[in-house]
Motif scaffolding. Sequence first.
Motif, PDB file in Angstrom:
ATOM      1  N   MET A   1      22.442  -6.476  -2.546  1.00 17.25           N
ATOM      2  CA  MET A   1      21.166  -6.525  -2.593  1.00 17.25           C
ATOM      3  C   MET A   1      19.725  -7.576  -2.420  1.00 17.25           C
ATOM      4  N   THR A   2      18.723  -6.407  -1.154  1.00 11.02           N
ATOM      5  CA  THR A   2      18.287  -7.480  -0.632  1.00 11.02           C
ATOM      6  C   THR A   2      15.956  -6.636  -1.028  1.00 11.02           C
ATOM      7  N   ALA A   3      15.418  -6.945  -1.139  1.00 12.48           N
ATOM      8  CA  ALA A   3      14.211  -6.818  -1.474  1.00 12.48           C
ATOM      9  C   ALA A   3      13.298  -6.872  -0.406  1.00 12.48           C
ATOM     10  N   THR A   4      12.513  -5.286  -0.338  1.00 21.04           N
ATOM     11  CA  THR A   4      11.696  -5.210   1.049  1.00 21.04           C
ATOM     12  C   THR A   4      10.429  -5.021   0.317  1.00 21.04           C
ATOM     13  N   THR A   5       9.820  -4.417   1.018  1.00 22.59           N
ATOM     14  CA  THR A   5       8.390  -4.255   1.374  1.00 22.59           C
ATOM     15  C   THR A   5       7.808  -3.196   2.461  1.00 22.59           C
ATOM     16  N   PHE A   6       7.553  -2.603   1.629  1.00 21.85           N
ATOM     17  CA  PHE A   6       6.904  -1.025   1.739  1.00 21.85           C
ATOM     18  C   PHE A   6       5.267  -0.631   1.742  1.00 21.85           C
ATOM     19  N   ARG A   7       4.294  -0.771   3.253  1.00 19.06           N
ATOM     20  CA  ARG A   7       3.841  -0.798   3.437  1.00 19.06           C
ATOM     21  C   ARG A   7       2.920   0.960   2.942  1.00 19.06           C
ATOM     22  N   ILE A   8       2.603   1.643   1.626  1.00 18.03           N
ATOM     23  CA  ILE A   8       2.747   2.805   1.589  1.00 18.03           C
ATOM     24  C   ILE A   8       1.002   3.209   1.685  1.00 18.03           C
ATOM     25  N   TRP A   9       1.051   4.444   2.408  1.00 18.08           N
ATOM     26  CA  TRP A   9      -1.013   4.488   2.631  1.00 18.08           C
ATOM     27  C   TRP A   9      -0.759   5.337   0.993  1.00 18.08           C
ATOM     28  N   ARG A  10      -1.282   5.082   0.228  1.00 20.50           N
ATOM     29  CA  ARG A  10      -2.350   5.978  -1.355  1.00 20.50           C
ATOM     30  C   ARG A  10      -3.702   6.483  -0.862  1.00 20.50           C
ATOM     31  N   GLY A  11      -4.042   7.624  -1.698  1.00 20.53           N
ATOM     32  CA  GLY A  11      -4.956   7.665  -1.695  1.00 20.53           C
ATOM     33  C   GLY A  11      -5.214   9.302  -1.352  1.00 20.53           C
ATOM     34  N   GLU A  12      -6.788   9.900  -1.560  1.00 21.29           N
ATOM     35  CA  GLU A  12      -6.636  11.185  -1.513  1.00 21.29           C
ATOM     36  C   GLU A  12      -7.868  12.010  -1.138  1.00 21.29           C
ATOM     37  N   LYS A  13      -7.702  12.975  -0.586  1.00 21.78           N
ATOM     38  CA  LYS A  13      -8.375  13.529   0.679  1.00 21.78           C
ATOM     39  C   LYS A  13      -8.312  12.916   2.438  1.00 21.78           C
ATOM     40  N   GLY A  14      -7.724  12.280   2.447  1.00 22.13           N
ATOM     41  CA  GLY A  14      -7.745  10.813   3.700  1.00 22.13           C
ATOM     42  C   GLY A  14      -8.733  10.321   3.723  1.00 22.13           C
ATOM     43  N   ASN A  15      -9.039   9.241   2.279  1.00 22.54           N
ATOM     44  CA  ASN A  15      -9.350   8.028   1.514  1.00 22.54           C
ATOM     45  C   ASN A  15      -8.418   7.506   1.185  1.00 22.54           C
ATOM     46  N   GLY A  16      -8.180   6.423   1.740  1.00 23.14           N
ATOM     47  CA  GLY A  16      -6.982   5.692   1.227  1.00 23.14           C
ATOM     48  C   GLY A  16      -6.738   4.308   1.717  1.00 23.14           C
ATOM     49  N   ALA A  17      -6.275   3.793   1.527  1.00 25.18           N
ATOM     50  CA  ALA A  17      -5.789   2.249   2.206  1.00 25.18           C
ATOM     51  C   ALA A  17      -4.462   2.088   1.785  1.00 25.18           C
ATOM     52  N   PHE A  18      -3.745   1.281   2.333  1.00 24.38           N
ATOM     53  CA  PHE A  18      -2.648   1.052   2.931  1.00 24.38           C
ATOM     54  C   PHE A  18      -2.420  -0.272   0.920  1.00 24.38           C
ATOM     55  N   ALA A  19      -1.246   0.013   0.321  1.00 22.72           N
ATOM     56  CA  ALA A  19      -0.814  -0.857  -0.591  1.00 22.72           C
ATOM     57  C   ALA A  19       0.441  -1.052  -0.252  1.00 22.72           C
ATOM     58  N   ASP A  20       0.740  -2.456  -0.911  1.00 20.84           N
ATOM     59  CA  ASP A  20       2.217  -2.898  -0.027  1.00 20.84           C
ATOM     60  C   ASP A  20       2.763  -3.300  -2.173  1.00 20.84           C
ATOM     61  N   TYR A  21       4.518  -2.288  -1.772  1.00 23.87           N
ATOM     62  CA  TYR A  21       5.196  -2.093  -3.153  1.00 23.87           C
ATOM     63  C   TYR A  21       7.011  -2.606  -2.538  1.00 23.87           C
ATOM     64  N   THR A  22       7.930  -3.215  -3.719  1.00 25.76           N
ATOM     65  CA  THR A  22       8.916  -4.077  -3.272  1.00 25.76           C
ATOM     66  C   THR A  22       9.562  -2.935  -3.839  1.00 25.76           C
ATOM     67  N   ALA A  23      10.733  -2.532  -3.002  1.00 30.85           N
ATOM     68  CA  ALA A  23      12.472  -1.722  -3.373  1.00 30.85           C
ATOM     69  C   ALA A  23      13.686  -2.963  -3.054  1.00 30.85           C
ATOM     70  N   ASP A  24      14.511  -2.064  -3.918  1.00 32.05           N
ATOM     71  CA  ASP A  24      16.067  -3.161  -3.548  1.00 32.05           C
ATOM     72  C   ASP A  24      17.112  -2.389  -2.897  1.00 32.05           C
ATOM     73  N   ILE A  25      16.745  -2.879  -1.956  1.00 28.84           N
ATOM     74  CA  ILE A  25      17.666  -2.333  -0.772  1.00 28.84           C
ATOM     75  C   ILE A  25      19.490  -2.574  -1.112  1.00 28.84           C
ATOM     76  N   THR A  26      20.347  -1.384  -0.771  1.00 25.92           N
ATOM     77  CA  THR A  26      21.463  -1.826  -1.558  1.00 25.92           C
ATOM     78  C   THR A  26      21.961  -0.371  -0.378  1.00 25.92           C
ATOM     79  N   GLU A  27      23.832  -0.592   0.079  1.00 22.86           N
ATOM     80  CA  GLU A  27      24.233   0.065   1.135  1.00 22.86           C
ATOM     81  C   GLU A  27      23.281   1.733   1.345  1.00 22.86           C
ATOM     82  N   GLY A  28      22.905   1.604   2.437  1.00 21.58           N
ATOM     83  CA  GLY A  28      23.597   3.441   2.911  1.00 21.58           C
ATOM     84  C   GLY A  28      22.465   3.820   2.218  1.00 21.58           C
ATOM     85  N   MET A  29      20.862   2.952   1.384  1.00 23.05           N
ATOM     86  CA  MET A  29      19.588   3.630   0.818  1.00 23.05           C
ATOM     87  C   MET A  29      18.981   4.624   2.230  1.00 23.05           C
TER      88      MET A  29
END
Lengths: 250, 605
Positions: free
Chosen positions: A1-29
């Motif tokens: 299992m490895t922790a990986t960072t995702f930079r996800i676009w969050r916001g509404e109607k075109g206004n928004g920004a990237f926010a970072d989240y971490t997920a634990d990655i396992t085989e085949g995900m």
Amino acid sequence: MTATTFRIWRGEKGNGAFADYTADITEGMVVLDAMHQIQADNANDLAIRWNCKAGKCGSCSAEINGMPKLMCMTRMDELPTDKPITVEPMRAFPHIRDLVTDVSWNFEVKKRIKKFTPRPPDAPDGTWRMVQEDVDRVQEFRKCIECFLCQDVCHVLRDHHKHDEFIGPRYFVYSAALEMHPLDTADRLKDLKEDQAIGYCNITKCCTKVCPEHITITDNAIIPLKERVVDEFYDPLMKLVRLVRGKPRS
Amino acid sequence: MSMVERVSHDVLVIGAGGAGLRAAIAAAATGARVGLVCKSLLGKAHTVMAEGGMAAAMGHVDDRDNWRVHFADTMRGGQYMNNWRMAELHAKEAPDRVRELEAWGAVFDRTADGRILQRNFGGHRYPRLAHVGDRTGLEMIRTLQDHAIHQGIDVHMEVTVVRLLMDGGRVAGVLAYDRERGRFKVFSCGAVVLATGGVGRAFKITSNSWEYTADGQALAYEAGAELMDMEFVQFHPTGMVWPPSVKGILVTEGVRGEGGVLRNSQGKRFMFDDIPENYRNQTADSEEEGWRYTQGDKSARRPPELLTRDHVARCIQREVREGRGSPHGGVYLDIAWIKERIPKAQDHIKKKLPSMYHQFMQLANIDITTTPMEVGPTTHYIMGGIRVDGDSQMSTVPGLFAAGECAAGLHGANRLGGNSLSDLLVFGKRAGEYAARFAAEHPGATVSNSEVDGAVAAALSPFERAGSAEQPYRIQHELQDLMQDLVGIVRKEEEMRRALDALQGLKARARDVGVAGNREYNPGWHTALDLANLLTISEAIALAAVERKESRGGHFRDDYPDKDSNYAKFNIVMRKGSGGEMELERRPIPPLPQELAGIIEEQKS
């Protein structure tokens, strides 16, 4: 299992920004698994559109590290994890929230295309006869899952915003499936030339590259339709010559 | 009264998979004003995932086939728990419904003489499934969708129904919200057709998409309709088992129809070890005969891999439990072996099973043309559901109709593969027509404003508990673990009693669930609302499963492993009691008419 960072676009109607989240990655995900993990653990209201998670419904289209892809068919082990993985909504359509866009334009376009119009049945019991060789190419087009990734990547829509004049690769494939259907009798060439602006396509083949169903959109659908339009409207003499020589139409 | 948008139709269809689309088309054809509500975008419903084909006795590949054989196969597969009227109508009308799709533009695979090709499937005596490779569901939903958009139907996409609204004893409309903005809509109508599909999301390992949260069954139950056969849940024998994130994704029965075989870790074709008595006459004696059957030899009988799904799933479970499973807890499904028998086998497999090739290549790095797949049972379908009249598909609530997976009856205790897609078409059409007729004959239903206000307040209450420790995803995950472990493929009284107790706890916690954020496209909120449906229907499944103290079809009891003829005489029917409790009744199965009984006898040989 490895922790990986995702930079996800969050916001509404075109206004928004990237926010970072971490997920634990396992085989085949796949990327969609990571989005679900983030949604369940850290961001209950993260807006994602998805249904089947098996590459069959075409709902979870997004741009992953800048590439239009289905989140459910993008394996984590094909992405570099040394830097954050960006996940953004499709950019060719109006934004709703987070990873979800308003794709309703596509459904409106489809209604404008002349519907399937079969010839009279071949047999007294009201059925038709078609051989497999004649339906093979139409079956390729009918594999389309309407994920609209081809529309997303098409520069006529994405960069030039010609949504009012141009129908995009998805609907050229749809038109080709109808035009090449062995039973269909309607003529869509005038519409393709005038109302649907097939001429805007300059065959860069971006749509073919992103198609998750591997439909050869440009070579098998768009180019043959362009040739039919040309034959019909621009070259009556050559059409006659070809008829005499017996060279078949595309 | 709250700020709600108001919409009016004669007939409102809820769900836009095969049954909902077909119902909407049928209702619109009568001249009715039709609304079609779908939880997702149009064309994305679960029907799109159906793979193998739709069963219809057209006799294109084997002219011995006809509706009588199909009827008998369906009843045998359902262990005679079926609503026999539905089984009769289905067998008779399915061929016309398939031909109709061709007239609307569907492009099925062809026979050598240019007709619709049909393939073998489990429990069907002759090749019967019209198909397009292994993506038949996509072909069907797209054909219906592309036809429907020209029929003047109002489509409401990404709209979820939370309550059926009543006028006296009849249906008068529904309350729904749209995902995009989270705003409520009141639909008033003369009749409602529920076509909302199944309940797979109550289980951890499932082939079903997120939408399958028992909405139709729960809406109907809350409105006073009867449910039936809820103990009969189908575990499809072949789902993917590896990698973990794809566990449960369907591997079509078409693999076995094309000659694929099941083997355990010792390389043995274990399906030959256990052939039920009532299928012995129809099952191959040798591997050689089974192979000839899959290749169209009319004198051969089918291989045991093509026995009914309930039986194959249990045999796989047994192999795994007794230590003969594959490394990841399944068994091997091998289609690559056919290269020993036919030339160009790799191309043949890719042509016949393109989605399977693609799915395993992309998600598991396995080339099925060279390597066996690992497969195991996955929650796939519920035979039970809303009890309906066989002809009209009306439930016990006037004006409320149901078609497709959310309705009960056609499949009895176990559904045959391929009988679902044809079910959607045959009974979708019937439901749409009868709903339009009901709406025309019974005008004047009105929606009560106070009922709307109450339902809106209830739906918004999770926002008032934004800081609550109970969050929706966690409860849903716990429910899925519970149902998988205690009410799954092998059931025991004591475990199910424990499940029922635990369900009460989850229900109490679900009442305290809170969600953060706002109403715009907020999946946390949507999950909180879906949860109530899943919990209600999970309880119905567990209660019915406790009541049926025998093993039959999809319902297998470790403590009662045999069939019991006393239990063959009734269906288990449930409804909401006056005090809000779940009432349960053993409802006798009406006797078969002589003609149908005669067909079953004649087809036994």
